[in-house]
Design a protein around this motif. Structure first.
Motif, PDB file in Angstrom:
ATOM      1  N   HIS A  48       0.866  -1.173   0.000  1.00  0.00           N
ATOM      2  CA  HIS A  48       0.000   0.000   0.000  1.00  0.00           C
ATOM      3  C   HIS A  48       0.906   1.227   0.000  1.00  0.00           C
ATOM      4  CE1 HIS A  48       0.801  -0.948   4.200  1.00  0.00           C
ATOM      5  NE2 HIS A  48       0.368   0.235   4.587  1.00  0.00           N
ATOM      6  N   SER A  77      -1.735  -2.145  -6.216  1.00  0.00           N
ATOM      7  CA  SER A  77      -3.087  -2.428  -6.705  1.00  0.00           C
ATOM      8  C   SER A  77      -3.703  -1.173  -7.320  1.00  0.00           C
ATOM      9  CB  SER A  77      -3.982  -2.944  -5.574  1.00  0.00           C
ATOM     10  OG  SER A  77      -4.425  -1.893  -4.742  1.00  0.00           O
ATOM     11  N   GLU A 117      -5.493   0.984  -4.777  1.00  0.00           N
ATOM     12  CA  GLU A 117      -4.588   1.781  -3.945  1.00  0.00           C
ATOM     13  C   GLU A 117      -4.053   2.983  -4.718  1.00  0.00           C
ATOM     14  OE1 GLU A 117      -2.557   2.373  -0.188  1.00  0.00           O
ATOM     15  OE2 GLU A 117      -4.312   1.233  -0.850  1.00  0.00           O
ATOM     16  N   HIS A 135      -4.734  -8.499  -3.810  1.00  0.00           N
ATOM     17  CA  HIS A 135      -5.486  -7.403  -3.205  1.00  0.00           C
ATOM     18  C   HIS A 135      -6.385  -7.951  -2.100  1.00  0.00           C
ATOM     19  CE1 HIS A 135      -9.063  -4.434  -3.613  1.00  0.00           C
ATOM     20  NE2 HIS A 135      -8.222  -4.005  -2.681  1.00  0.00           N
ATOM     21  N   GLY A 147      -7.057  -0.414  -0.891  1.00  0.00           N
ATOM     22  CA  GLY A 147      -6.258  -1.089  -1.911  1.00  0.00           C
ATOM     23  C   GLY A 147      -5.147  -1.960  -1.380  1.00  0.00           C
ATOM     24  N   ALA A 206      -2.631  -4.792  -0.249  1.00  0.00           N
ATOM     25  CA  ALA A 206      -2.329  -6.104  -0.840  1.00  0.00           C
ATOM     26  C   ALA A 206      -1.330  -6.842   0.027  1.00  0.00           C
ATOM     27  CB  ALA A 206      -1.772  -5.931  -2.252  1.00  0.00           C
TER      28      ALA A 206
END
Length: 280
Positions: free
Chosen positions: A111, A140, A143, A187, A194, A196
Motif C-alpha cells: 500500500h 493495486s 490503492e 489485493h 487497496g 495487498a
C-alpha cells in the motif's frame, strides 16, 4: 542483515528506518493489559515499529517489498509525531550486498501509506526523483486510485509528493498479479481499500507477507487489528483467511514493521516452531 532462504530465493532485510507509534492505535480496541504482554512500549505509550524493506533475490531479479521511510522526507514536526529516530540507510545496505539502487528491478508496494512509500523517492538538486531509477513499481489499482485522489481521512497519509515523480514507473493490477514465477501480489483491502499482501513460493517452501494486516507478531489474533485500519472488518476477514492457510501449511510469515522478529513460522495451534530474530 538477517536473511531467510526460501527454495531458490534469498530474502534479506534492509535498513529502512524506524518509527514509534501509539500502542493503543496499533492495537485498536484490544485493552492495553492484553497487548502490553506481547509487545513492549515506552514511557509515551509508543511501540517501536521498523520500516525495513525485504530484498528478494533469485539470481536474476532483485525485488523489494516496500521502500522504507527514506531520508529528509519529513519535517521535524512529523518526525517527532511519528517517533522517527532513524531514517533509511537502504543504499548502504545494498552496498554491503554488492548492489546499488540501479540494480533493483521491481518494487512491490502493499500500500502507499507514507511509512511504506517515502523511500521510493530521494532529493537530488532540490528535486524529488525515483530512488530505484530502473525499477517497476507494482501496486493495486484501487490503492493507486486513492493515492491520486485521497479522501478526507486518507489525505493525511497519501502525499502527492510521494507519487508525482514515480507515476511513470507504476504498474497496477486489479485482484492479483504474479510479478515473477512464484511471487504474487493479492489485493485484500482492510488496512486501506487497496491494501495487498505478497505470497512467495519456491521449491515447495512458502512465505506470506501480510504487510499491515499482520504488522507485528503480536497481531497474530485475527481480531487484533489497528485503529488505523480503514475497513477493520475486511482486515479481520482477510487476515483470518490467510492466517488459517499459513498456520495449516506452516509457512513463514515475514514482517516489515516488527522490531523483534523478521519472520515467524507457527504451527496449526498458533505456537512458534521457528523464528528469525532481528539483530539489534
Amino acid at each position: 542483515m538477517e536473511t531467510l532462504k526460501v527454495g531458490k530465493l534469498t530474502l534479506t532485510w534492509l535498513n529502512g528506518g524506524v518509527t514509534h507509534l501509539d500502542g493503543g492505535a496499533m492495537f485498536g480496541v484490544v485493552p492495553k493489559p492484553l497487548w502490553s504482554k506481547k509487545y513492549p512500549f515506552n514511557e509515551k505509550n509508543q511501540i517501536e515499529l521498523r520500516t525495513d524493506p525485504i530484498l528478494i533475490q533469485n539470481g536474476d531479479k532483485n525485488i523489494l517489498i516496500e521502500a522504507g521511510i527514506g531520508n529528509n522526507r519529513m519535517s521535524e514536526k512529523l518526525k517527532r509525531n511519528f517517533g522517527v529516530l532513524e531514517e533509511s540507510s537502504i543504499e548502504q545496505s545494498l552496498q554491503q550486498l554488492g548492489l546499488t539502487t540501479k540494480d533493483i528491478d521491481l518494487v512491490l508496494m502493499t500500500h502507499m501509506h507514507f511509512d511504506h512509500v517515502c523511500g521510493l523517492t530521494k532529493w537530488v538538486d532540490d528535486k524529488l526523483v525515483p530512488t530505484f531509477e530502473n525499477a517497476t513499481i507494482f501496486v493495486s489499482q484501487t490503492e493507486w486510485d486513492e493515492m491520486r485522489e485521497p479522501n478526507i481521512r486518507s489525505q493525511n497519509t497519501y502525499w502527492k509528493e510521494n507519487r508525482e515523480s514515480i507515476q511513470e514507473n507504476v504498474q497496477t493490477f486489479k485482484t492479483d498479479h504474479e510479478v515473477i514465477e512464484g511471487i504474487k501480489m493479492i489485493h485484500t483491502g482492510g488496512h486501506s481499500d487497496g491494501h495487498a499482501i505478497v505470497t512467495i513460493e519456491s521449491e515447495g517452501e512458502k512465505v506470506i507477507h501480510m504487510a499491515d494486516l499482520l504488522p507485528t507478531h503480536a497481531h497474530q489474533n485475527a481480531l487484533w487489528v489497528m485503529a488505523y485500519d480503514d475497513y477493520p472488518m475486511q482486515s479481520i476477514t482477510s487476515k483470518k483467511h490467510y492466517m488459517d492457510i499459513g498456520l495449516n501449511d506452516q509457512v513463514w510469515f515475514t514482517f516489515y514493521h516488527d522490531a523483534i522478529y523478521r519472520a515467524i513460522k507457527w504451527n496449526s495451534n498458533g505456537e512458534v516452531i521457528d523464528q528469525i530474530d532481528r539483530k539489534k
